[in-house]
Motif scaffolding. Structure first.
Motif, PDB file in Angstrom:
ATOM      1  N   HIS A 111       8.428 -11.775   3.247  1.00 42.87           N
ATOM      2  CA  HIS A 111       7.616 -13.087   2.760  1.00 42.87           C
ATOM      3  C   HIS A 111       6.886 -13.397   3.900  1.00 42.87           C
ATOM      4  N   ASP A 112       6.479 -14.671   3.395  1.00 40.96           N
ATOM      5  CA  ASP A 112       5.810 -15.450   3.926  1.00 40.96           C
ATOM      6  C   ASP A 112       4.881 -14.851   5.139  1.00 40.96           C
ATOM      7  N   ARG A 113       4.588 -15.162   6.479  1.00 38.60           N
ATOM      8  CA  ARG A 113       4.384 -14.590   7.736  1.00 38.60           C
ATOM      9  C   ARG A 113       4.257 -12.979   7.781  1.00 38.60           C
ATOM     10  N   GLY A 114       5.299 -12.865   7.416  1.00 41.94           N
ATOM     11  CA  GLY A 114       6.263 -11.618   7.069  1.00 41.94           C
ATOM     12  C   GLY A 114       5.295 -10.859   6.552  1.00 41.94           C
ATOM     13  N   ALA A 115       4.848 -11.333   5.386  1.00 44.68           N
ATOM     14  CA  ALA A 115       3.834 -10.548   4.357  1.00 44.68           C
ATOM     15  C   ALA A 115       2.557 -10.539   4.299  1.00 44.68           C
ATOM     16  N   ARG A 116       1.957 -12.050   5.709  1.00 44.23           N
ATOM     17  CA  ARG A 116       0.537 -11.892   6.475  1.00 44.23           C
ATOM     18  C   ARG A 116       0.549 -10.418   7.208  1.00 44.23           C
ATOM     19  N   VAL A 117       1.431 -10.514   8.097  1.00 49.18           N
ATOM     20  CA  VAL A 117       2.195  -9.195   8.990  1.00 49.18           C
ATOM     21  C   VAL A 117       1.167  -7.786   8.216  1.00 49.18           C
ATOM     22  N   LEU A 118       2.229  -7.733   7.434  1.00 48.78           N
ATOM     23  CA  LEU A 118       2.151  -6.654   6.419  1.00 48.78           C
ATOM     24  C   LEU A 118       0.908  -6.401   5.861  1.00 48.78           C
ATOM     25  N   HIS A 119       0.219  -7.371   5.566  1.00 46.55           N
ATOM     26  CA  HIS A 119      -0.955  -7.260   5.159  1.00 46.55           C
ATOM     27  C   HIS A 119      -2.260  -6.460   6.024  1.00 46.55           C
ATOM     28  N   ARG A 120      -1.241  -6.756   7.527  1.00 47.39           N
ATOM     29  CA  ARG A 120      -2.696  -6.635   9.004  1.00 47.39           C
ATOM     30  C   ARG A 120      -2.024  -5.119   8.731  1.00 47.39           C
ATOM     31  N   MET A 121      -0.933  -5.024   8.428  1.00 47.08           N
ATOM     32  CA  MET A 121      -0.179  -3.200   8.572  1.00 47.08           C
ATOM     33  C   MET A 121      -1.221  -2.716   7.810  1.00 47.08           C
ATOM     34  N   ILE A 122      -1.250  -2.869   5.927  1.00 44.42           N
ATOM     35  CA  ILE A 122      -1.456  -1.865   5.597  1.00 44.42           C
ATOM     36  C   ILE A 122      -3.155  -1.324   5.768  1.00 44.42           C
ATOM     37  N   ILE A 123      -4.238  -2.600   6.646  1.00 46.98           N
ATOM     38  CA  ILE A 123      -5.196  -2.479   6.704  1.00 46.98           C
ATOM     39  C   ILE A 123      -5.149  -1.257   7.950  1.00 46.98           C
ATOM     40  N   ASP A 124      -4.842  -1.653   8.675  1.00 42.42           N
ATOM     41  CA  ASP A 124      -5.013  -0.730  10.322  1.00 42.42           C
ATOM     42  C   ASP A 124      -3.657   0.445  10.425  1.00 42.42           C
ATOM     43  N   HIS A 125      -2.289   0.519   9.235  1.00 39.60           N
ATOM     44  CA  HIS A 125      -2.000   1.818   8.852  1.00 39.60           C
ATOM     45  C   HIS A 125      -1.227   2.608   7.885  1.00 39.60           C
ATOM     46  N   PRO A 126      -2.394   2.765   6.304  1.00 38.94           N
ATOM     47  CA  PRO A 126      -2.642   2.658   5.526  1.00 38.94           C
ATOM     48  C   PRO A 126      -1.457   4.109   5.872  1.00 38.94           C
ATOM     49  N   GLU A 127      -1.684   5.012   6.492  1.00 40.04           N
ATOM     50  CA  GLU A 127      -1.250   6.150   6.109  1.00 40.04           C
ATOM     51  C   GLU A 127       0.518   5.981   6.120  1.00 40.04           C
ATOM     52  N   LYS A 128       0.682   5.070   6.733  1.00 44.16           N
ATOM     53  CA  LYS A 128       1.803   4.911   7.541  1.00 44.16           C
ATOM     54  C   LYS A 128       3.073   4.375   5.530  1.00 44.16           C
ATOM     55  N   ILE A 129       2.251   3.402   4.388  1.00 41.47           N
ATOM     56  CA  ILE A 129       2.743   2.863   3.688  1.00 41.47           C
ATOM     57  C   ILE A 129       3.211   3.299   2.540  1.00 41.47           C
ATOM     58  N   LYS A 130       4.493   3.652   2.096  1.00 42.10           N
ATOM     59  CA  LYS A 130       3.836   4.010   0.865  1.00 42.10           C
ATOM     60  C   LYS A 130       4.048   3.288  -0.440  1.00 42.10           C
ATOM     61  N   SER A 131       4.244   1.596   0.158  1.00 39.17           N
ATOM     62  CA  SER A 131       4.542   0.795  -0.763  1.00 39.17           C
ATOM     63  C   SER A 131       4.631  -0.407  -0.076  1.00 39.17           C
ATOM     64  N   CYS A 132       4.144  -1.676  -0.977  1.00 36.52           N
ATOM     65  CA  CYS A 132       3.875  -2.558  -0.099  1.00 36.52           C
ATOM     66  C   CYS A 132       4.635  -4.121  -1.086  1.00 36.52           C
ATOM     67  N   THR A 133       4.965  -5.065  -0.997  1.00 35.92           N
ATOM     68  CA  THR A 133       5.612  -6.063  -1.353  1.00 35.92           C
ATOM     69  C   THR A 133       5.437  -7.225  -0.956  1.00 35.92           C
ATOM     70  N   LEU A 134       4.288  -8.230  -1.098  1.00 34.37           N
ATOM     71  CA  LEU A 134       4.482  -9.083  -0.701  1.00 34.37           C
ATOM     72  C   LEU A 134       4.859 -10.609  -1.110  1.00 34.37           C
ATOM     73  N   MET A 135       4.980 -11.463  -1.026  1.00 36.58           N
ATOM     74  CA  MET A 135       5.812 -12.729  -1.475  1.00 36.58           C
ATOM     75  C   MET A 135       4.841 -13.445  -0.542  1.00 36.58           C
ATOM     76  N   ASP A 136       5.215 -14.610  -2.441  1.00 38.74           N
ATOM     77  CA  ASP A 136       4.581 -16.025  -2.055  1.00 38.74           C
ATOM     78  C   ASP A 136       3.047 -16.362  -0.628  1.00 38.74           C
ATOM     79  N   ILE A 137       2.494 -15.138  -1.154  1.00 43.07           N
ATOM     80  CA  ILE A 137       1.293 -15.551  -0.055  1.00 43.07           C
ATOM     81  C   ILE A 137      -0.209 -15.019  -0.622  1.00 43.07           C
ATOM     82  N   ILE A 138      -1.530 -15.648  -0.380  1.00 48.47           N
ATOM     83  CA  ILE A 138      -2.735 -14.969  -1.154  1.00 48.47           C
ATOM     84  C   ILE A 138      -3.053 -14.655   0.630  1.00 48.47           C
ATOM     85  N   ALA A 139      -4.215 -13.554   0.872  1.00 46.63           N
ATOM     86  CA  ALA A 139      -4.745 -13.838   2.114  1.00 46.63           C
ATOM     87  C   ALA A 139      -4.614 -14.792   3.068  1.00 46.63           C
ATOM     88  N   THR A 140      -5.123 -15.112   4.118  1.00 48.52           N
ATOM     89  CA  THR A 140      -4.887 -16.385   4.838  1.00 48.52           C
ATOM     90  C   THR A 140      -5.878 -16.641   4.964  1.00 48.52           C
TER      91      THR A 140
END
Length: 304
Positions: A111-140
């Motif tokens: 959620h919020d800042r955490g979702a922004r961290v996850l946005h970067r995570m799925i770019i940098d580490h896509p092989e590690k992430i099965k699914s991603c839920t982003l809450m109340d953000i569009i891209a920074t």
């Protein structure tokens, strides 16, 4: 009884070192081979997931953390270029936490800042992430580039926190309790105020009363306006392949100012999502039952 024992019964606390001098406060509960990492937003801590963890833990191993700079995790002095608070650095912390717990691949929700961290995570580490839920953000990147009067008024802190080192820290530390109440009340939908009881607000205030936390939070935002923008711009040309679930508050600023699905379509190949009715910014705390319903369906779809 501690506040964690009250809201996360059966969870075990661990202190996981991700690099020299950086320790991430981590709670783990539930069971199963499938793991879900939950990452909080501002100005909160892992406590924001208190409504979701009981049900999620029936089906998954659930990991909740405090981001670097927040809660009871380490709060280093920011570097001149803010790189030690970049979303890349914060995402790397979380990946290392999951590896230390034995999970090489896992689901994430933020959620919020955490979702922004996850946005970067799925770019940098896509092989590690099965699914991603982003809450109340569009891209920074988009939010800064498309700022208007209403966004700047409601999200004033995006522009105040990035001011010269030391100035916002001093101002924000003057009355932490007042700040926490003002900030949350500005963005909570009117139907959900009872979901933020005094002990929860007191815990958020306790963490925000530490000047090192205020500095860490300011550095998080300074990084967003500088190094994160530099890292994000070239990556906007590459489509994210991780399945995304997008949830936002229909009464929140993001949902009012942007068509969330349209903003993510150029950035990701596999998206689904919905606005949550009668909901402001703090989606998992304001409407946890609706969030759980959507998350459980999404997680099941992308589980082994």
């Amino acid at each position: 009884m501690t506040i964690d024992e009250k809201y996360f019964p059966g969870f075990t606390q661990k202190w996981i070192e991700t690099e020299p001098g950086i320790v991430i406060n981590t709670l783990i509960g539930g069971s199963g081979n499938e793991a879900v990492l939950l990452v909080h937003g501002h100005p909160e801590t892992h406590l924001m997931w208190r409504f979701l963890t009981p049900e999620l833990a029936k089906h998954y191993t659930v990991v909740i953390t405090d981001l670097r700079g927040y809660g009871d995790s380490s709060k280093p002095e920011g570097l001149p270029d803010h790189s030690n608070y970049s979303k890349r650095a914060l995402a790397d912390d979380q990946v290392k936490v999951m590896k230390a717990l034995g999970f090489e691949r896992f689901h994430v929700a933020g959620h919020d800042r955490g979702a922004r961290v996850l946005h970067r995570m799925i770019i940098d580490h896509p092989e590690k992430i099965k699914s991603c839920t982003l809450m109340d953000i569009i891209a920074t990147y988009d939010m800064y580039k498309e700022t208007n009067e209403e966004f700047a008024t409601k999200y004033w802190h995006w522009f105040f926190y990035i001011q010269g080192k030391g100035f916002p820290e001093t101002a924000l530390s003057a009355d932490p309790e007042r700040f926490i109440n003002y900030n949350l009340n500005l963005k909570i939908g009117p139907a959900a105020r009872a979901n933020f009881p005094p002990d929860v607000l007191a815990e958020y205030t306790r963490c925000f009363s530490d000047i090192r936390t205020v500095h860490g939070i300011c550095e998080d935002y300074r990084a967003s306006a500088t190094i994160d923008m530099q890292l994000d711009e070239p990556d906007r040309k590459k489509k994210i392949e991780t399945p995304l679930l997008l949830l936002w508050g229909q009464n929140g600023v993001v949902g009012k100012l942007w068509n969330v699905m349209e903003k993510w379509e150029p950035l990701a190949s596999h998206i689904e999502g919905t606005g949550i009715p009668q909901c402001g910014h703090f989606v998992p705390e304001e409407q946890p039952e609706l969030v759980l319903k959507r998350m459980l369906l999404f997680l099941a779809k992308h589980s082994a």
